[in-house]
Design an enzyme around this catalytic site. Sequence first.
Site, PDB file in Angstrom:
ATOM      1  N   TYR A 146      36.562  21.177   3.732  1.00 57.21           N
ATOM      2  CA  TYR A 146      37.867  20.835   4.284  1.00 57.21           C
ATOM      3  C   TYR A 146      38.641  20.042   3.243  1.00 57.21           C
ATOM      4  O   TYR A 146      38.102  19.124   2.630  1.00 57.21           O
ATOM      5  CB  TYR A 146      37.699  20.007   5.554  1.00 57.21           C
ATOM      6  CG  TYR A 146      39.007  19.600   6.206  1.00 57.21           C
ATOM      7  CD1 TYR A 146      39.833  20.547   6.820  1.00 57.21           C
ATOM      8  CD2 TYR A 146      39.419  18.269   6.219  1.00 57.21           C
ATOM      9  CE1 TYR A 146      41.030  20.180   7.424  1.00 57.21           C
ATOM     10  CE2 TYR A 146      40.615  17.895   6.822  1.00 57.21           C
ATOM     11  CZ  TYR A 146      41.415  18.851   7.415  1.00 57.21           C
ATOM     12  OH  TYR A 146      42.590  18.465   8.011  1.00 57.21           O
ATOM     13  N   ASP A 241      37.177  17.122  -4.618  1.00 52.89           N
ATOM     14  CA  ASP A 241      37.835  16.470  -3.488  1.00 52.89           C
ATOM     15  C   ASP A 241      36.887  15.386  -2.974  1.00 52.89           C
ATOM     16  O   ASP A 241      35.952  15.660  -2.237  1.00 52.89           O
ATOM     17  CB  ASP A 241      38.158  17.493  -2.391  1.00 52.89           C
ATOM     18  CG  ASP A 241      38.870  16.845  -1.210  1.00 52.89           C
ATOM     19  OD1 ASP A 241      39.049  15.610  -1.218  1.00 52.89           O
ATOM     20  OD2 ASP A 241      39.256  17.582  -0.282  1.00 52.89           O
ATOM     21  N   LYS A 269      40.846   8.111   2.462  1.00 51.61           N
ATOM     22  CA  LYS A 269      39.941   7.373   3.340  1.00 51.61           C
ATOM     23  C   LYS A 269      39.594   5.961   2.829  1.00 51.61           C
ATOM     24  O   LYS A 269      40.372   5.049   3.040  1.00 51.61           O
ATOM     25  CB  LYS A 269      38.700   8.217   3.630  1.00 51.61           C
ATOM     26  CG  LYS A 269      39.118   9.509   4.360  1.00 51.61           C
ATOM     27  CD  LYS A 269      38.058  10.283   5.056  1.00 51.61           C
ATOM     28  CE  LYS A 269      38.674  11.351   5.940  1.00 51.61           C
ATOM     29  NZ  LYS A 269      38.507  12.726   5.523  1.00 51.61           N
TER      30      LYS A 269
HETATM   31  C1  LIG Z   1      39.668  13.795   5.427  1.00 51.55           C
HETATM   32  C2  LIG Z   1      39.665  14.739   4.296  1.00 51.55           C
HETATM   33  C3  LIG Z   1      40.850  15.276   3.772  1.00 51.55           C
HETATM   34  C4  LIG Z   1      42.187  15.076   4.428  1.00 51.55           C
HETATM   35  O1  LIG Z   1      42.596  13.756   4.413  1.00 51.55           O
HETATM   36  P1  LIG Z   1      43.743  13.294   5.444  1.00 51.55           P
HETATM   37  O2  LIG Z   1      43.990  11.868   5.078  1.00 51.55           O
HETATM   38  O3  LIG Z   1      43.191  13.496   6.810  1.00 51.55           O
HETATM   39  O4  LIG Z   1      44.927  14.158   5.195  1.00 51.55           O
HETATM   40  C5  LIG Z   1      40.768  16.045   2.627  1.00 51.55           C
HETATM   41  N1  LIG Z   1      39.588  16.280   2.032  1.00 51.55           N
HETATM   42  C6  LIG Z   1      38.433  15.802   2.513  1.00 51.55           C
HETATM   43  C7  LIG Z   1      37.166  16.072   1.789  1.00 51.55           C
HETATM   44  C8  LIG Z   1      38.422  15.023   3.673  1.00 51.55           C
HETATM   45  O5  LIG Z   1      37.261  14.585   4.156  1.00 51.55           O
END
Ligand SMILES: *Cc1c(COP(=O)(O)O)cnc(C)c1O
Length: 431
Positions: A146, A241, A269
């Site tokens: 994701y 990511d 995060k």
């Molecule tokens: C949570 C997450 C996102 C998206 O971040 P948001 O602040 O919710 O837009 C993207 N990549 C990874 C790996 C994530 O866990």
Amino acid sequence: MPQLTKSAELFEKAKKFIPGGVNSPVRAFKSVGGTPVYMAKGSGAYLTDVDGNTYLDYVGSWGPFILGSMHPRITAALEYTLKNIGTSFGTPIEMEIEIAELLCKIVPSLEMVRMVNSGTEATMSAVRLARGYTGRDKIIKFEGCYHGHGDSFLIKAGSGALTLGAPDSPGVTKGTAMDTLNATYNDIDSVKLLVNENKGQIAAIIIEPVAGNTGVIPAKPGFLAALRELCDQEGIVLIFDEVMCGFRVALGGAQSLYGVTPDLTTMGKIIGGGLPVGAFGGKREIMERVAPLGDVYQAGTLSGNPLALTAGLETLKILIDENPYPELERKAVILEAGFSDNLKKLGLNYVQNRVGSMSCLFFTETPVVDYTTAVTADTKKHGKYFHSMLDQGIYLAPSQFEAMFISFMHTDEDLEKTIKANYNALVASGK
Ligand SMILES: *Cc1c(COP(=O)(O)O)cnc(C)c1O
């Protein structure tokens, strides 16, 4: 059993004004059933809901709360900023330099950083940058990873034809789908196949170096290094990511844990400390293409605002000062071993995956190494397990395919309580 009267009332009302009653889909409890719990207060490793029930929190706002909720140092820093600085100027501020410099010091691959307001913004911008830098259109992502809700990422593997993706949501155009290819996590041959079939057309490979959005799936030894090598050979920008695993599995993220250096990194995060923050950064040569220095456009009205940066900066400083990682590992091992004992006692062979303080108990006996093996999990059983844990005051992510996060604030007593609850919940899930 906690009463959820007020939560149920609020949810009914919310549904009238907010689609599905929530501002992010997973919060609606659709995959586990029942009423979402409306939280009223967070403190350390505990949450209190609007009906007055308390829970041990293993969601941690979906990752940011590695230090628990309302850490006194972060709260104090936020209060200071509110009283003495302000919430936003839309001008450059000194704090921006401080966090950029600190990030470059902590994360091995970072030479320059741009702050944004969410993980989604970070990944969208990183992909645009990779496209601008390489002059190529296509990207490769991995099924089950994701990267936020940007159009380019809401693409599922097409049925049949390996190379053709399909929109995973109405509103994502076929044109966008054609530019995103899906490979299989931990399978380097699947990546090589896509690269060979699209020679000279791949701008970027984007990956969660510890996959955390299909439960938890660690990259196999050598897999990330093989991606690095392939990207070098083919002139492809490698994007890690690390929105979830960054500052979580190690201070320097998965890239420092595994010793593989990406070209670009996306963050979020934990670097927001509970406020909306994201960032992307990496090699100077690539980052110099970002506007206004370069020609790849990216902007944000509230990017780098003092309130969000304060929470992020203070979190990073505490992580540096206190180095909680060995302690987090110790706690995670206790929990994992406790769950293993319970499984053994009950004759169950469910899979546990874990990297540092992020883990997942999959309701399957198939080793989980990618999306296909993850979805062998019995989500009905997981739903029963989830509700039994909730009834016992343990708040887990309301989905089989999410990580369980331990924070520095979880005590050994909390872990004992969780292990006992896990036994009962495993029994309940089997019925
Ligand atoms: C949570 C997450 C996102 C998206 O971040 P948001 O602040 O919710 O837009 C993207 N990549 C990874 C790996 C994530 O866990």
